[in-house]
Design an enzyme around this catalytic site. Structure first.
Site, PDB file in Angstrom:
ATOM      1  N   ASP A 117      21.782   6.011  34.401  1.00 30.54           N
ATOM      2  CA  ASP A 117      21.077   6.981  33.563  1.00 30.54           C
ATOM      3  C   ASP A 117      19.609   7.138  33.943  1.00 30.54           C
ATOM      4  OD1 ASP A 117      23.508   7.041  32.345  1.00 30.54           O
ATOM      5  OD2 ASP A 117      22.744   6.890  30.308  1.00 30.54           O
TER       6      ASP A 117
ATOM      7  N   ASN B 128      26.294  11.664  33.866  1.00 28.39           N
ATOM      8  CA  ASN B 128      26.806  11.510  32.499  1.00 28.39           C
ATOM      9  C   ASN B 128      25.712  10.936  31.609  1.00 28.39           C
ATOM     10  OD1 ASN B 128      28.624  11.615  30.435  1.00 28.39           O
ATOM     11  ND2 ASN B 128      29.762   9.785  31.013  1.00 28.39           N
TER      12      ASN B 128
ATOM     13  N   ASP C 193      26.110  -2.532  17.523  1.00 31.59           N
ATOM     14  CA  ASP C 193      26.425  -3.048  18.858  1.00 31.59           C
ATOM     15  C   ASP C 193      26.269  -4.567  18.925  1.00 31.59           C
ATOM     16  OD1 ASP C 193      27.021  -0.578  19.705  1.00 31.59           O
ATOM     17  OD2 ASP C 193      25.216  -0.272  20.925  1.00 31.59           O
TER      18      ASP C 193
ATOM     19  N   GLU D 222      33.206   2.517  23.082  1.00 28.82           N
ATOM     20  CA  GLU D 222      33.838   2.492  24.409  1.00 28.82           C
ATOM     21  C   GLU D 222      35.339   2.234  24.298  1.00 28.82           C
ATOM     22  OE1 GLU D 222      30.838   1.678  23.834  1.00 28.82           O
ATOM     23  OE2 GLU D 222      29.570   1.802  25.639  1.00 28.82           O
TER      24      GLU D 222
ATOM     25  N   HIS E 214      31.728  -3.063  28.354  1.00 27.86           N
ATOM     26  CA  HIS E 214      30.758  -4.089  28.740  1.00 27.86           C
ATOM     27  C   HIS E 214      30.544  -5.142  27.664  1.00 27.86           C
ATOM     28  CE1 HIS E 214      27.349  -1.515  26.813  1.00 27.86           C
ATOM     29  NE2 HIS E 214      28.506  -0.993  26.494  1.00 27.86           N
ATOM     30  N   ARG E 215      30.524  -4.728  26.420  1.00 26.72           N
ATOM     31  CA  ARG E 215      30.204  -5.701  25.360  1.00 26.72           C
ATOM     32  C   ARG E 215      31.345  -6.690  25.115  1.00 26.72           C
ATOM     33  NH1 ARG E 215      25.398  -4.579  24.309  1.00 26.72           N
ATOM     34  NH2 ARG E 215      24.693  -2.423  24.297  1.00 26.72           N
TER      35      ARG E 215
ATOM     36  N   LYS F 177      27.539  -1.179  32.920  1.00 30.14           N
ATOM     37  CA  LYS F 177      27.071  -0.062  32.082  1.00 30.14           C
ATOM     38  C   LYS F 177      25.646  -0.305  31.591  1.00 30.14           C
ATOM     39  CE  LYS F 177      28.271   3.465  29.117  1.00 30.14           C
ATOM     40  NZ  LYS F 177      28.410   3.657  27.699  1.00 30.14           N
TER      41      LYS F 177
END
Ligand code: DC
Length: 680
Positions: free
Chosen positions: A52, A95, A332, A360, A404-405, A432
């Site tokens: 990003d 994205n 999160d 996700e 990822h988490r 990510k």
């Protein structure tokens, strides 16, 4: 980055030391845009390097903004002062929502006020992500905005090349219930046109994700723009607002990423000689909402101390305390609490987490399914999770759902009291937000050496050990020890010092001592694919036949072998090691869980070596190579000290008829069979 199908984390016993986490994504991209809109230069430090942010940097450069590297993770942005040097551009934004939304607002306003035209597009998924609420708000202002494919979605055309008057007298109305990024985009961009009027934004629905709006307001203030906020409904940018660069700004470390290391400090006993875990780059005064994870971690028993832009975490209450918590404010980071709950003294309930289901992956289901594999009892509700720690821990392979988490959370299960390793599938999904997560974790975790797996690959020269070992190391994500290189280094260093390596001289005790001292003091450094001796790249020099022969001679000297033992033992580091040599299984790592001994015939090996040399254009005579090989075999096998021979528990592998992939598969099959992780 572990780009492998799965990563086995050995059972871990303690943690301690300092970690530096990647910068916050939300802050990084906001700061880059604000710096580009300001007058003069801004040094942005600790910037996140991710997809990003790369997209944002590329777009700003394309718009004529000069951005130069200013050290690791730092850039110097020459602000455009709100003026557009480039009046027509097509920007591809991948994205990256944090680039698409704010750039849409800023470029639409500048295109209308200065007469320019831009096209913004992204990957197909980006063209499915709504932006209609922002487009509506920009059209109210008088900006020409065209949706080029589907109304309400990118790709977009902003401006038509001509200046257009902007309607700034009326409040700009925007919805806040789909994404708070639309409001953020307007807040970041409207100071550009607030010269003559106060500009008012009205949020016409409920506003979601308020902590992110707080980040926006906070950063605007750092860039000299004050916004008057009335509740979460009305925001006023004062007439005469101008972006003023703060000169230098450091991006805070990502607070959500910090949660794994806060949990680590709470769960792991401090490694002797350390005082817990220090997380650099984020403090309790962080502007990120997830910093409130600290409150929850403290409730469970963590000791967290603010050390000024750093947090020190120590294990305090043990076992951790079970809690019952509304987690809506830290959606999160709260996932990390579910893993801390595995180490608590009772049942923990995490409430008001319905949003987990649309992230996700369905994170409530994922945490429940994977936690149960470890032996926990987990009750899953529409918007809650209730976790009771395992009474008997189980060996588990954790599926990570491209989330990822999930991967980062369950790595912390490696502190289980049953001392079981944990397998994390698809570990690269951490990329990510935190590409080096596992490397960072291993850099502060410790465990007794015997828990760190070693795969030994021993065998005679030219048997293909090196290739096999390197391939295995890369498939398992393990470190690689090429012990032959150490003996080759000693041979090379001796030659450079003018020390003889003839067999006759090496039999002299005083000479042998000197070589031992030389080996003990080797100034050697390994970087990926390269070996350095006293700061010089000797990778090529080490691979020559003469270096191999010298190595074979010096390796018969006991003083040399003894001097290299520690160096080899130190390579046994998390998450594991593949060691290639002659005495890996017999002398250096006698307790290794898997030892392979290669046994290709001398004839076969000479032919392989011959082919290899000829293919490189190096002239070679097969008969000479065979004679050399046999001489080295004889010396390596017959020397008194650590002779080449299979360890008693070694698996013999004759790879004469196998290609490399077949040999790799043979070893991997043995290895995985031995690890006995349950199949899904
Ligand atoms: O594997 P290689 O060809 O790079 O090894 C060079 C020499 O070093 C080899 O002839 C024997 C010696 N050696 C050793 O004695 N013990 C080891 N563990 C590795 C290599």
């Amino acid at each position: 980055m572990f780009d492998i199908p799965s990563l086995d984390i050995p059972s871990l016993s303690s943690a301690g030391g300092r970690v530096r986490l990647p910068g916050s994504k939300s802050i990084s991209n906001r700061v880059l845009l604000l710096a580009a809109l300001s007058d003069g230069p801004t040094l942005v430090e600790d910037l996140l390097d991710s997809d990003d942010t790369r997209v944002m940097l590329a777009a700003l450069r394309q718009l004529g903004c000069a951005i130069e590297e200013a050290g690791p993770a730092s850039v110097r942005v020459q602000g455009l002062g709100g003026r557009l040097p480039v009046r027509e551009a097509a920007l591809f934004l991948g994205n990256a929502g944090t680039a698409m939304r704010p750039l849409t607002a800023a470029l639409a306003l500048m295109a209308a006020s200065q007469g320019a035209r831009f096209e913004l597009s992204g990957v197909p998924r980006m063209h499915e992500r709504p932006i209609g609420d922002l487009v509506d708000a920009l059209r109210q202002l008088g900006c020409p905005v065209q949706c080029l494919q589907t109304e309400g979605y990118p790709p977009l055309r902003l401006g038509d090349g001509a200046p257009h008057p902007l309607h700034l007298n009326e409040p700009i109305r925007v919805r806040g219930d789909v994404s708070s990024q639309f409001l953020t985009a307007l807040l970041l961009a409207l100071p550009l046109v607030a010269q003559e009027h106060d500009v008012v934004i009205e949020v016409v629905t409920e506003l979601i994700s308020k902590p992110y709006i707080e980040i926006t307001l906070n950063l605007l203030q750092r860039f000299g723009v004050r916004v008057r906020r009335e509740g979460w409904q009305r925001f006023t940018i004062a007439r005469g607002s101008r972006y003023a660069s703060p000169g230098r700004i450091a991006v805070e470390a990502d607070a959500s990423s910090a949660s794994y290391f806060i949990a680590l400090g709470a769960i792991a006993p401090a490694t002797p000689g350390t005082d817990g875990i220090v997380i650099e780059g984020v403090g309790l005064d962080s502007i990120q909402g997830d910093i409130r994870f600290v409150e929850a971690a403290r409730l469970m028993g963590a000791e967290v101390v603010d050390e000024g832009n750093a947090l020190r975490v120590r294990r305090d209450t043990w076992p951790l305390k079970a809690i019952d918590l509304d987690c809506n404010h830290i959606p999160d980071a709260a996932m990390t609490l579910a893993v801390m709950a595995l180490y608590a003294n009772g049942t923990t309930t995490l409430r008001n987490i319905a949003s987990w289901r649309v992230k996700e992956t369905d994170r409530i289901a994922a945490m429940a399914i994977e936690g149960r594999k470890l032996g926990a009892t987990i009750e899953e509700g529409a918007d809650y999770l209730r976790v009771t720690p395992p009474t008997a821990w189980k060996k588990a392979n954790i599926h990570t759902y491209d989330d990822h988490r999930v991967a980062m959370c369950f790595s912390l299960a490696a502190f289980n009291p049953a001392r079981l390793p944990v397998r994390i599938e698809d570990p690269k999904c951490v990329g990510k937000t935190f590409p080096d997560y596992f490397e960072t974790l291993f850099s502060v975790c410790h465990t007794p050496a015997e828990r760190i797996p070693v795969v030994c690959i021993d065998g005679p020269t030219a048997s293909g050990k090196g290739t096999l070992a390197a391939e295995l190391a890369s498939r398992l994500g393990y470190h690689l020890l090429d012990s032959g290189a150490l003996y080759r280094l000693v041979g090379l260093a001796a030659e450079r010092e003018g020390l003889s390596t003839t067999e006759a001289d090496l039999r002299e005790p005083a000479h042998a001592e000197r070589l031992g001292r030389l080996a003990a003091g080797l100034d050697v450094r390994f970087t990926p694919g390269k070996t350095w001796l006293e700061g010089e790249d000797v990778t090529e020099a080490l691979r020559t036949e003469s270096a191999g022969m010298a190595a074979s001679r010096v390796s018969a000297v006991p003083q040399v072998r003894t001097a290299l033992v520690d160096l080899q033992l130190q390579m046994r580091r998390l998450p594991g090691l593949v060691a290639d040599g002659r005495d890996m299984g017999t002398v250096i790592f006698p307790g290794a869980p898997l030892k392979i001994y290669l046994t290709a015939s001398a004839g076969q090996r000479a032919q392989r070596r011959h082919k290899q040399l000829i293919s490189k254009g190096i002239p070679a005579i097969l008969a000479d190579l065979l004679a050399d090989l046999e001489a080295r075999d004889a010396r390596d096998m017959n020397r008194a000290h650590a002779p080449l021979k299979p360890a008693e528990d070694a698996v013999l592998l004759d790879n004469s008829e196998l290609d490399i992939e077949q040999s790799v598969q043979f070893v991997l099959k043995r290895w995985h069979g031995q690890q006995a992780f349950p199949v899904r």
